[in-house]
Motif scaffolding. Structure first.
Motif, PDB file in Angstrom:
ATOM      1  N   LEU A 390      -9.740  26.290   6.124  1.00 10.07           N
ATOM      2  CA  LEU A 390      -9.321  25.153   5.864  1.00 10.07           C
ATOM      3  C   LEU A 390      -9.817  24.517   5.091  1.00 10.07           C
ATOM      4  CD1 LEU A 390      -6.976  24.744   8.596  1.00 10.07           C
ATOM      5  CD2 LEU A 390      -6.134  25.949   6.857  1.00 10.07           C
ATOM      6  N   PHE A 391      -9.458  23.562   3.973  1.00  9.20           N
ATOM      7  CA  PHE A 391      -9.436  22.557   3.370  1.00  9.20           C
ATOM      8  C   PHE A 391      -8.992  21.743   2.748  1.00  9.20           C
ATOM      9  CE2 PHE A 391     -12.500  26.221   3.295  1.00  9.20           C
ATOM     10  CZ  PHE A 391     -13.529  26.107   3.176  1.00  9.20           C
ATOM     11  N   ASN A 392      -8.706  20.600   2.150  1.00 10.10           N
ATOM     12  CA  ASN A 392      -7.975  19.757   1.943  1.00 10.10           C
ATOM     13  C   ASN A 392      -7.515  19.949  -0.035  1.00 10.10           C
ATOM     14  OD1 ASN A 392     -10.413  18.621   0.552  1.00 10.10           O
ATOM     15  ND2 ASN A 392     -10.136  16.680   2.078  1.00 10.10           N
ATOM     16  N   ALA A 393      -7.161  19.651  -0.541  1.00 12.50           N
ATOM     17  CA  ALA A 393      -6.559  19.562  -1.863  1.00 12.50           C
ATOM     18  C   ALA A 393      -8.091  19.537  -2.677  1.00 12.50           C
ATOM     19  CB  ALA A 393      -5.254  18.257  -2.333  1.00 12.50           C
ATOM     20  N   GLN A 394      -8.686  18.304  -2.360  1.00  8.82           N
ATOM     21  CA  GLN A 394      -9.778  18.237  -3.041  1.00  8.82           C
ATOM     22  C   GLN A 394     -11.496  18.785  -2.946  1.00  8.82           C
ATOM     23  OE1 GLN A 394      -8.361  15.799  -1.053  1.00  8.82           O
ATOM     24  NE2 GLN A 394      -7.599  15.383  -3.031  1.00  8.82           N
ATOM     25  N   GLY A 395     -10.519  20.092  -1.626  1.00  6.00           N
ATOM     26  CA  GLY A 395     -11.241  21.750  -1.457  1.00  6.00           C
ATOM     27  C   GLY A 395     -12.668  21.098  -0.508  1.00  6.00           C
ATOM     28  N   ARG A 396     -12.226  20.210   0.636  1.00  9.73           N
ATOM     29  CA  ARG A 396     -13.294  19.618   1.545  1.00  9.73           C
ATOM     30  C   ARG A 396     -12.515  20.373   2.948  1.00  9.73           C
ATOM     31  NH1 ARG A 396     -12.777  14.334  -1.486  1.00  9.73           N
ATOM     32  NH2 ARG A 396     -14.723  14.207  -2.755  1.00  9.73           N
ATOM     33  N   PRO A 397     -13.539  19.892   3.465  1.00  9.85           N
ATOM     34  CA  PRO A 397     -13.134  21.167   5.329  1.00  9.85           C
ATOM     35  C   PRO A 397     -12.380  20.108   5.610  1.00  9.85           C
ATOM     36  CG  PRO A 397     -15.551  19.936   4.842  1.00  9.85           C
ATOM     37  CD  PRO A 397     -15.216  20.274   3.565  1.00  9.85           C
TER      38      PRO A 397
END
Length: 918
Positions: A390-397
């Motif tokens: 799973l990652f957020n919109a900024q590509g971070r976990p």
């Protein structure tokens, strides 16, 4: 010819004497053939003039007594009566504010204060700034407890103007600035960068001259408020050793000082060495915090008080050297310099491990207490486990809300107080060659270099964004100020038909100034993996958390703060002065400066004095001035955490450079130089009988004043917008400030100085009374969005309008005593919990008086012991009554007193001291 009247010997000793003027090889002044030639180190040049005996007969004894103070250690005996004679200062030859060699204090066209070694010796404090505060009523300084670097390098003010508008000279040569830009200074000093006067030990000084008049046209940038010229001792023989111990009436604030001075012959010249060691202990005037009782009830072992406020702990070593060697009959090579090293530490604010609820505060005196309020814990939870895939919109976990977590309380279960450590190293040297050509032109060629370096460390804290991997000790980086000056000064008196020769002085100067910020440990500034987290609950909903970036309390200097900024300037001046007729003196000065980053500026000054009769004279001056923004002001960036406006929770305030993304977002503009116009006028009364009186009015207008802005409140929207523009610590920011030309002020005041000396059957009495009235008005806020009404009101209200010092020194044989009364006028503080508000709660702090007393006895004319007290009757300033909690009687941080109080909240202080001279 020992003790004889050999003109060449006298001239050579006079040339190299600097501040002491002419002396024969004996200890008594001698005059040859009814006339004497003086060679005195004055300002930036050396000037000689032939003076008729009948013109100096009336002033020679007192002038020579004061000018030879630097030889106090070379004399085998120094009686208390002789010490009193040395302070008969109305006719002391001055070297500041004029480039003539025959001007005395009372003959000056501008107000100049002269203080001698004896004035300094009876002061209770080892700090030169505190000494000047006792001697010069228009000179003030604040405590700034817990205000980052300002707690260590305390900013002074003169005539209601900040420290970077005060030019400091040593032996007539410009002293370099401190590396500290006063980000956390008081309302008047915030954003300034001036010289650190504490680097020069008082034992090294033979004389201090304080010019209370604008002098940028004579000496260059920074001389808007005035000039402080520190004259180093020149004795070529003798040894002096001083020791002092003191502490406050409460038993804290112990203060140990050991200092010494020694003079040696260097061929036909001299070398003088001074040293000082000071071990200064903490005094603490804080009380418990409103959340402490609630925390203790929950089992948290909170220190009492949690945060200490007062004087920092400090261990200091300082050394000064001064020397000169004659070359031929009229020339000399000279060198002087200093080295200082100080280790200091101060508390930052206590961090709570858990949240508690306490009764609310009273926002202003007489207003009811607010309902209960919650003091949140000083951190957020850090989530350690990521959700695979799973990652957020900024590509971070994305992190799991149900996984492992980290709390600061695992490192500091009782909470913590970050300890801020400073190492301050200061070094400077000046070498020069001065003399006179066969055609009678005096010259002075000199090169000077100075450096101040401040190194910061912090312990007992962490970088929250690093979570459990964070260290607890950090190297935060360095601040460094470097300056190099090259000077050529020439002068010649020319007969043009006036009552005195026309003194023509001219000079050239090259100056390079650099400001360097050194990188701290990566852990002290880096944005760790937990700085911004997207966290998912078990039901699939998400939320975002942020953790502080960098060392909590004072993030280290990172790549965006590191700088090495320099600028060059070139200057030329012309100075003319003469007695047009016997009773009328006129002086004209002009100066051109060109800065590599701000262009050129031209400034001028006109001064005049009219002796109506032997007992009464009128004097006045008008001048323009300037001050260019320092490289430090253009390059300073840091983050500090505090309690603005007595906020119940700590707030992170970032100071950013004017050209940074954050500053531009909040409307910054390029910096430009300050400009000033000054007028002064007064009377000099010398009726005889040992009495002198001067009264001077001054009016100083400064436009485009450079200062740190009022804080811009950073909203959630601002944080998101800044983060999107690449500001990594955007979600950390509560407030933002930067440097700007934000306002225009007019400062008006009156200085009155009276002195009297009387010799009686009961001893010698020296009495002085100095009174200052000062009022500053912000007459225009050129950037009202950057300098708000609260800031303007505090600039006007937090400097006392009235200050006075009454001092009495008595000497009778082996006994002496000095008493001093300091009067501090009222100040008014303006406060608001909303920095953009137009209405404030105010508190007026009442006037107060403190009394100092020292009594001493001298044995065998070389051993002296003394005991004394500072603030003898243990007076404290009024307490701050804004945002006060009933359970503690103090603010949320546990502070009782306003830092702006001119009366120190140290309370009474006693000391004993001893002195040995050989």
């Amino acid at each position: 010819m020992r003790g004889g009247c050999n003109e060449r010997t006298n001239l050579r000793r006079g040339e190299r004497s600097g501040w002491r003027g002419l002396r024969s090889e004996s200890s008594k002044p001698r005059l040859c053939d009814g006339e004497v030639r003086r060679f005195i180190s004055k300002g930036p040049d050396v000037i000689s003039t032939r003076v008729k005996f009948d013109r100096i007969a009336a002033v020679s004894l007192s002038a020579l007594a004061i000018a030879s103070l630097g030889d106090a250690a070379s004399a085998q005996t120094t009686s208390a009566t002789a010490a009193a004679d040395e302070r008969a200062g109305g006719d002391a030859i001055i070297v500041t504010g004029t480039r003539r060699t025959d001007r005395t204090v009372t003959e000056s066209a501008v107000p100049v204060d002269v203080f001698t070694t004896q004035d300094l010796a009876t002061q209770p404090s080892p700090s030169l700034q505190t000494i000047l505060k006792n001697l010069v009523p228009s000179f003030n300084q604040q405590r700034n407890a817990g205000a980052d670097g300002s707690a260590f390098v305390r900013p002074p003010t003169l005539r209601g103007l900040p420290p970077d508008q005060i030019l400091v000279l040593i032996n007539g040569k410009r002293m370099h600035r401190s590396a500290l830009v006063q980000v956390a200074g008081d309302s008047l000093s915030a954003g300034s960068q001036g010289a650190d006067l504490s680097q020069i030990p008082s034992v090294s000084l033979g004389r201090i001259e304080v010019l209370r008049d604008g002098a940028a046209a004579q000496y260059g940038s920074d001389a808007i408020a005035g000039v402080i010229n520190l004259g180093l001792r020149t004795n070529d023989s003798g040894y002096e050793l001083n020791a002092r111990y003191g502490q406050t009436y409460r038993g804290d604030g112990k203060d140990i000082q050991v200092s010494g001075n020694a003079g040696f012959k260097l061929g036909e010249g001299f070398i003088n060495i001074s040293g000082e060691f000071v071990d200064q202990g903490l005094f603490d005037r804080a009380v418990d915090r409103p959340d402490s009782a609630a925390l203790r009830a929950l089992g948290v072992d909170v220190p009492s008080p949690p945060t200490r406020y007062g004087q920092p702990e400090s261990t200091t070593y300082r050394f000064v050297i001064n020397s000169a060697v004659p070359v031929g009959d009229k020339d000399e090579v000279y060198f002087f310099g200093n080295y200082g090293y100080a280790d200091q530490e101060v508390d930052f604010n206590y961090r709570r491990p858990i949240a508690v609820t306490v009764p609310g505060a009273s926002p202003a005196p007489g207003q009811p207490f607010a309902p209960s309020q919650t003091f949140g814990r000083s951190h957020s939870t850090i989530y350690l486990d990521t959700i695979p895939g799973l990652f957020n919109a900024q590509g971070r976990p994305v992190y799991s809300a149900t996984g492992a977590t980290f709390e600061r309380s695992s490192l500091y279960p009782e909470g913590y107080v970050p300890l801020f450590l400073s190492t301050n190293e200061d070094v400077a040297g000046v070498i020069g060659y001065r003399g006179e050509t066969e055609s009678g032109i005096r010259f002075d060629v000199s090169a000077a270099s100075g450096r101040n370096r401040i190194r910061y460390n912090m312990t007992s804290t962490l970088n929250p964004s690093l979570g459990p991997t964070s260290p607890t000790e950090f190297y935060l980086g360095t601040l460094e100020q470097r300056e190099t000056n090259l000077n050529l000064d020439v002068s010649k008196p020319v007969e043009v038909g006036f009552a005195s020769p026309l003194n023509i002085a001219a000079g050239l100067e090259f100056r390079r100034e650099s400001y360097v910020v050194g990188l701290g440990d990566e852990a002290s500034w880096t944005a760790g993996p937990y700085a911004v987290q997207t966290v998912q609950r078990a039901d699939g909903t998400r939320f975002q958390t942020t953790a502080g970036i960098g060392a909590d309390g004072f993030p280290g200097y990172g790549p965006s703060s590191v700088t090495d900024t320099s600028r060059n300037s070139y200057s030329a001046y012309l100075d003319l002065e003469a007695d047009i007729v016997e009773s009328f003196t006129l002086g004209v000065a002009a100066r051109y400066d060109n800065f590599s980053d701000f262009g050129g500026t031209f400034n001028g000054k006109v001064s005049a004095r009219w002796a109506v009769n032997d007992a009464f004279a009128l004097r006045g001056a008008g001048s323009t001035g300037f001050r260019a923004p320092t490289p430090g002001q253009a390059a300073t960036a840091n983050v500090q955490t505090g309690f603005p406006n007595n906020s119940p929770v700590p707030v992170a305030t970032a100071t950013v450079t004017p050209g940074s993304t954050t500053a531009l977002y909040f409307g910054s503009e390029p910096l430009k130089p300050e400009k000033s116009v000054s007028f002064s006028g007064g009377v000099v009364v010398t009726p005889g009988g040992g009495f002198n009186l001067t009264v001077d009015y001054y009016n100083i207008t400064v436009r485009d004043r450079i200062s740190i802005t009022s804080p811009f409140v950073v909203t959630a929207g601002d944080q998101a917008a800044l983060f999107a523009q690449g500001v990594s610590n955007a979600f950390d920011l509560g407030q933002v400030t930067y440097y700007t030309n934000g306002f225009k002020t007019r400062t008006q005041g009156v200085d009155a100085v009276a002195s009297h000396r009387a010799s009686t059957d009961f001893g010698t009495f020296n009495t002085s009374l100095a009174i200052n009235y000062n009022q500053t008005r912000v007459i225009e806020r050129t950037r009202p969005e950057a300098i708000n009404l609260q800031r303007a009101a505090n600039i006007e209200g937090l400097t006392p309008k009235f200050r006075g010092v009454l001092a009495e020194t008595w000497n009778l044989g082996m006994f002496d005593a000095t008493g001093r009364v300091n009067y501090f006028g009222t100040i008014t503080s303006y406060n608001s919990n909303d920095v953009s508000a137009t209405a404030f709660t105010t508190q007026k702090f009442g006037a107060d008086v403190s009394f100092d007393l020292e009594v001493g006895i001298t044995f065998a004319e070389r051993f002296r012991v003394a005991a004394g007290g500072e603030n003898l009757f243990n007076r404290y300033p009024d307490r701050d009554l804004r945002n006060i909690y009933a359970q503690t009687g103090a603010s949320a941080a546990g502070r009782l007193y306003n830092d702006a109080s001119p009366l120190s909240y140290m309370g009474g202080f006693w000391y004993v001291r001893g002195q040995v001279k050989f």
